[in-house]
Design a protein around this motif. Structure first.
Motif, short mmCIF file in Angstrom:
data_model
loop_
_atom_site.label_atom_id
_atom_site.label_comp_id
_atom_site.label_asym_id
_atom_site.label_seq_id
_atom_site.Cartn_x
_atom_site.Cartn_y
_atom_site.Cartn_z
N LEU A 115 0.81 -1.21 0.00
CA LEU A 115 0.00 0.00 0.00
C LEU A 115 0.85 1.27 0.00
O LEU A 115 0.48 2.28 -0.60
CB LEU A 115 -0.93 0.00 1.21
N LEU A 116 2.00 1.23 0.68
CA LEU A 116 2.88 2.39 0.75
C LEU A 116 3.96 2.38 -0.34
O LEU A 116 4.81 3.26 -0.35
CB LEU A 116 3.54 2.47 2.13
N ARG A 117 3.89 1.39 -1.21
CA ARG A 117 4.87 1.25 -2.29
C ARG A 117 6.31 1.18 -1.75
O ARG A 117 7.23 1.82 -2.26
CB ARG A 117 4.74 2.39 -3.30
N LEU A 118 6.47 0.36 -0.73
CA LEU A 118 7.78 0.19 -0.12
C LEU A 118 8.49 -1.01 -0.73
O LEU A 118 7.85 -1.92 -1.27
CB LEU A 118 7.62 -0.07 1.38
N PRO A 119 9.82 -1.06 -0.64
CA PRO A 119 10.51 -2.30 -0.97
C PRO A 119 10.01 -3.40 -0.02
O PRO A 119 9.59 -3.13 1.11
CB PRO A 119 11.99 -1.97 -0.71
N GLY A 120 10.07 -4.63 -0.47
CA GLY A 120 9.63 -5.73 0.37
C GLY A 120 9.22 -6.92 -0.47
O GLY A 120 9.35 -6.90 -1.70
N PRO A 121 8.74 -7.97 0.17
CA PRO A 121 8.38 -9.18 -0.57
C PRO A 121 7.29 -8.96 -1.60
O PRO A 121 7.24 -9.64 -2.63
CB PRO A 121 7.90 -10.14 0.53
N GLY A 122 6.38 -8.00 -1.34
CA GLY A 122 5.21 -7.81 -2.17
C GLY A 122 3.99 -8.41 -1.50
O GLY A 122 4.08 -9.42 -0.79
N GLY A 123 2.84 -7.79 -1.71
CA GLY A 123 1.63 -8.24 -1.04
C GLY A 123 1.23 -9.64 -1.43
O GLY A 123 0.81 -10.45 -0.58
N TRP A 124 1.34 -9.99 -2.72
CA TRP A 124 0.94 -11.32 -3.16
C TRP A 124 1.87 -12.39 -2.60
O TRP A 124 1.42 -13.42 -2.07
CB TRP A 124 0.90 -11.39 -4.67
N ALA A 125 3.18 -12.16 -2.71
CA ALA A 125 4.13 -13.15 -2.20
C ALA A 125 3.94 -13.36 -0.70
O ALA A 125 3.99 -14.49 -0.21
CB ALA A 125 5.56 -12.71 -2.50
N THR A 268 10.97 -17.11 -7.43
CA THR A 268 10.56 -16.55 -8.72
C THR A 268 9.09 -16.83 -8.99
O THR A 268 8.34 -15.96 -9.47
CB THR A 268 11.42 -17.14 -9.86
N LYS A 269 8.65 -18.04 -8.67
CA LYS A 269 7.27 -18.43 -8.96
C LYS A 269 6.27 -17.55 -8.21
O LYS A 269 5.22 -17.19 -8.75
CB LYS A 269 7.07 -19.90 -8.57
N ILE A 270 6.57 -17.19 -6.97
CA ILE A 270 5.62 -16.38 -6.20
C ILE A 270 5.88 -14.89 -6.39
O ILE A 270 5.16 -14.06 -5.83
CB ILE A 270 5.64 -16.73 -4.70
N GLY A 271 6.91 -14.54 -7.15
CA GLY A 271 7.17 -13.13 -7.46
C GLY A 271 7.71 -12.33 -6.30
O GLY A 271 7.46 -11.13 -6.20
N LEU A 272 8.49 -12.97 -5.43
CA LEU A 272 9.02 -12.25 -4.27
C LEU A 272 10.07 -11.24 -4.73
O LEU A 272 10.97 -11.55 -5.49
CB LEU A 272 9.62 -13.22 -3.26
N ARG A 273 9.95 -9.99 -4.22
CA ARG A 273 10.78 -8.90 -4.72
C ARG A 273 12.02 -8.64 -3.86
O ARG A 273 13.14 -8.65 -4.36
CB ARG A 273 9.95 -7.62 -4.82
N ASP A 274 11.80 -8.32 -2.57
CA ASP A 274 12.92 -7.89 -1.73
C ASP A 274 12.78 -8.49 -0.34
O ASP A 274 11.67 -8.68 0.17
CB ASP A 274 12.94 -6.36 -1.57
N GLY A 275 13.93 -8.72 0.30
CA GLY A 275 13.91 -9.11 1.70
C GLY A 275 14.64 -10.41 1.96
O GLY A 275 15.27 -11.00 1.07
N ILE A 276 14.56 -10.85 3.20
CA ILE A 276 15.13 -12.13 3.60
C ILE A 276 14.03 -13.17 3.59
O ILE A 276 12.89 -12.90 3.97
CB ILE A 276 15.79 -12.04 4.99
N THR A 277 14.36 -14.37 3.12
CA THR A 277 13.39 -15.47 3.07
C THR A 277 13.97 -16.70 3.75
O THR A 277 15.19 -16.84 3.90
CB THR A 277 12.99 -15.81 1.63
N HIS A 278 13.07 -17.57 4.13
CA HIS A 278 13.44 -18.80 4.85
C HIS A 278 12.53 -19.90 4.31
O HIS A 278 11.32 -19.90 4.56
CB HIS A 278 13.23 -18.59 6.35
#
Length: 439
Positions: A115-125, A268-278
């Protein structure tokens, strides 16, 4: 003469951190990193955080959580609840980033960032990462055979095969996850869930378990590391994580490639943009099979283990990514491990360690993990911490999920060392005491 417009009010730049006290105690360096960049840490916590205890830590100048000035506690982690809670922050501060430190806040953290157009995983991911049924649907090619069961369908539910794993779709920390070998065990397992819980029935995947931690910028994996898992599944029907080793020992180049490429494919499949993942995988006959993926910091001591292994804390890289900055993180030069102790059933009393120079840290009581001090690559093996995740007076029972664990040790050693054997040695030097329950 027309009135002049008042000058615009300057808003202080800030980062929103969604967490709970138990995680804040582990990630105090994250708060310190935010403050070091002249950003305000705005912390939102859930109903499990005792605010009276958090305020005590905030009032203690010697405690890292004294850096906090803005904290909001929400009654639940629903997206609407969180967005309503932070509306004044959004107006009063220039929110530059959002960091999710706990599974319960993955969805609202992603929604706020979108909503704030911030870097991050993305709402869908973020949404997919928080919902196990959505994960299995979107990432079907990466996982085991599975079936999703709505509450009304439980009486006629059947897994794709036996043995199978029963997983409640909306829980965390391995709560409710168990192995079933026949229809009788299946019916008993399904009977434990609430009337509105959907459940996954999955093929039991044989093979060792690993997690892959990744740092992602603009959809590109900048760094990934493989962590070996130890669970208690050999002793029963549950899958509680009882240990981690970073980086995972004994993997061939092909096995490492299978895990890291599968993880990259999932992101890639879920379209994750930015951040740390586990993400957690089973390695079965050379194939990496996805168990689940999370758009948040890893749990337990994993960030500290990578700090010990690489010599560099992960928190600066995590904040870089939250702010949209391309970052770097080094490769490991040592190996680090966390190992949980078995315990008897009873009321937790004192915990004693005979490990020289390693005190016992009551992290829930003190709201603080011990500082991570790195060693040279060829320094001798050492235990760096004894951690008690429960409080004196808590009842200790079967370790059926992560919340039931109690005491663990953390340590590191040269890459060539046997961390599994060292972990057993360190655990054997810790004594868990029990006391009579009060009436």
């Amino acid at each position: 003469m027309p009135a002049t417009e008042p000058p615009p009010v300057s808003r202080r730049p800030a980062v929103v951190v969604m967490s709970d006290l138990v995680v804040l105690a582990r990630q105090t360096r994250l708060i310190e990193e935010i403050v070091s960049r002249n950003l305000v840490p705005l912390v939102l916590v859930g109903p499990d955080t005792p605010m009276d205890r958090l305020r005590v830590h905030m009032a203690d100048p010697a405690h890292p959580l004294s850096l906090l000035t803005e904290v909001i506690r929400v009654p639940d982690a629903a997206v609407d609840t969180v967005l309503c809670a932070v509306q004044d922050w959004v107006r009063e501060y220039e929110v530059k980033g959002s960091v999710c430190c706990g599974e319960v806040f993955v969805d609202p953290a992603g929604a706020l960032g979108e909503l704030l157009r911030l870097p991050g995983p993305g709402g869908w991911a973020s949404r997919v990462c928080r919902d196990k049924v959505m994960q299995r649907t979107a990432l079907n090619a990466f996982g085991p055979r599975w079936r999703a069961v709505a509450p009304a369908e439980r009486s006629r539910a059947e897994p794709p095969c036996y043995p199978a794993v029963v997983k409640p779709a909306g829980r965390m920390y391995s709560s409710g996850v168990c192995r079933v070998d026949d229809a009788g065990q299946l019916r008993a397992a399904l009977g434990q869930f609430g009337p509105e819980e959907s459940v996954l029935l999955e093929e039991l995947v044989e093979g060792p378990e690993f997690s892959v931690e990744a740092l992602v910028h603009d959809g590109d994996v900048l760094w990934s590391g493989i962590t070996a898992k130890r669970t208690n599944e050999d002793g029963g029907r549950f899958f509680t994580e009882m240990g981690h080793i970073c980086p995972a020992p004994g993997l061939t180049a092909a096995e490492e490639a299978a895990l890291t490429s599968a993880n990259a494919g999932v992101l890639t499949k879920i379209g994750l943009r930015d951040g740390i993942t586990h993400a957690e995988f089973r390695l079965s006959r050379g194939t990496a099979v996805l168990m689940e993926v999370a758009a948040r910091l890893p749990g337990d001591a994993i960030t500290a283990l990578w700090h010990l292994a690489t010599g560099a804390p992960m928190e600066p890289a995590i904040i870089d990514l939250a702010l949209g900055v391309k970052t770097r993180y080094p490769q490991p030069t040592r190996r680090a491990a966390q190992r949980y102790a078995d315990h008897e059933s009873g009321v937790l009393g004192e915990v004693h360690s005979t490990l020289e120079g390693t005190g016992v840290s009551w992290i829930k009581r003190d709201g603080l993990w011990p500082a991570t001090e790195v060693a040279d690559a060829d320094a001798p093996p050492r235990c760096t911490a004894v951690l008690v995740a429960r409080e004196s007076g808590d009842f200790l029972g079967a370790q059926v999920d992560s919340g039931a664990r109690s005491v663990s040790v953390v340590g590191d050693a040269p890459l060539s060392a046997d961390l599994d054997a060292l972990g057993r040695e360190w655990v054997s030097a810790v004594r868990v005491g029990y006391r009579t329950a009060s009436r």
